[in-house]
Design a protein around this motif. Sequence first.
Motif, short mmCIF file in Angstrom:
data_model
loop_
_atom_site.label_atom_id
_atom_site.label_comp_id
_atom_site.label_asym_id
_atom_site.label_seq_id
_atom_site.Cartn_x
_atom_site.Cartn_y
_atom_site.Cartn_z
N ARG A 160 0.83 -1.21 0.00
CA ARG A 160 0.00 0.00 0.00
C ARG A 160 0.86 1.26 0.00
O ARG A 160 0.55 2.23 -0.69
CB ARG A 160 -0.94 -0.02 1.22
N ARG A 161 1.96 1.23 0.75
CA ARG A 161 2.86 2.38 0.76
C ARG A 161 3.53 2.54 -0.59
O ARG A 161 3.64 3.65 -1.13
CB ARG A 161 3.91 2.17 1.86
N THR A 163 2.48 1.47 -3.58
CA THR A 163 1.52 1.86 -4.61
C THR A 163 1.20 3.35 -4.53
O THR A 163 1.03 4.03 -5.56
CB THR A 163 0.21 1.04 -4.48
N GLU A 164 1.14 3.87 -3.32
CA GLU A 164 0.89 5.31 -3.15
C GLU A 164 2.02 6.13 -3.78
O GLU A 164 1.76 7.11 -4.48
CB GLU A 164 0.76 5.64 -1.67
N ASP A 165 3.26 5.71 -3.55
CA ASP A 165 4.40 6.40 -4.16
C ASP A 165 4.40 6.23 -5.67
O ASP A 165 4.67 7.19 -6.42
CB ASP A 165 5.72 5.85 -3.60
N ASN A 167 2.06 5.86 -7.78
CA ASN A 167 1.01 6.61 -8.49
C ASN A 167 1.06 8.11 -8.22
O ASN A 167 0.21 8.85 -8.70
CB ASN A 167 -0.36 6.05 -8.11
N ARG A 168 2.03 8.52 -7.48
CA ARG A 168 2.13 9.95 -7.14
C ARG A 168 2.83 10.73 -8.24
O ARG A 168 3.77 10.23 -8.88
CB ARG A 168 2.89 10.11 -5.82
#
Length: 394
Positions: A160-161, A163-165, A167-168
């Motif tokens: 989750r961490r 994927t957040e990076d 897609n940023r």
Amino acid sequence: MNFYIDPAFYVFLALAVIPAAILGFTGHRIKYYGLAASLAFLLLLFGENAEGMLAFLVFLAVACAATFWVLSSWKRGEKSLWKYRCALVAVIAPLVIYKIGAVFDHNLMGFLGISYITFKAVQVIIEIRDGLIDHMDFADYLYFLVFFTPFTSGPIDRSRRFTEDANRVYSKQEYADLLARGIMLVLIGAVYQKVLGTVFFHYFTPAPAGDGSWWSELGEQVKDAYMYGFYLFFDFAGYSLMAMGASYCFGIKTPRNFRAPFLATDVREFWDRWHMTLSTWLRDFVFMRVVKSATRRKLFKDRLHTACAGYMANFMLMGAWHGLTVDYLVYGAYYGTLMGATDIYQKKSSFHKKHKKKRWYKALQWFITINLVMLGMAIFSGQLHTVIGGLFHG
């Protein structure tokens, strides 16, 4: 081509960072380029090793199929536990087969990076079951598994961490800061691994017990334990820093793996500072679950005994993860015992509770801890096994 070892890797890395930097500075997402670059680097990693490449592709296909099979079950509200368990077995089986085969000097279904990618795949399946992941794009999942910078040596990221990076979209200043920090981490990691690690390894000269006095023999073995401990730290921390730095260049803030571990004042603190991504992974997915299951079933009479059982299961698995050899399994049992003993001492000892904030006591704790840690290093390296073998055959 070996990552972070072969000089050619750094050339390819520098070339690969250029398009990533262009995307980062122009306000574009780096994810799809990063995925393509990762697949290209893995082709370089496996090179002409067709067996390793085939084993990796089989694992990747099984992990993808198993993960999205479970995710589909949970999204439909079916939440089939038998599917979840089958998926876990399917993902873990290649690593187990590889570790068993290694005991008999056979490479069965093994490839570089199998340990780390297995932990990442297992984590995603468990978090789907826990309801923490209810949606996952296939490209995000594939990128998480194959991202090349930590592929062979960690650190172990969380999906989750990550994927957040991935897609940023960073601003120009944000990416400039990431890139500068990434380059600096690669350089510091190279100094750790290439310079300091090499120096300490030079003074690590393990040998069976010889004909000298017991005092000189003991001094030599203690020296080797310390030299190996410092070598392992600088070598592994160096790889981890370089992996972090390279990932920053691709917009991924891979977590830190070491935080001054030799300053720890007890073994629990040591594992909060040493290979932190592995120790937190084991804590979240092994220790906490063993404790929860044992508590629910009332297997032990109190929480302290339950925690001790959890520590033993946690560290025995860690030892087995490194390899199914006597040295690694004893290493796991050693730390499982130490963690339990530390927990009991700190919670039961009135002496500890009375003096724990005093400087002299903290210094004493540190001295005892560093020596226990270095004894663990001797077990891990096989040095202790060698010495004992020399005593019996000398």
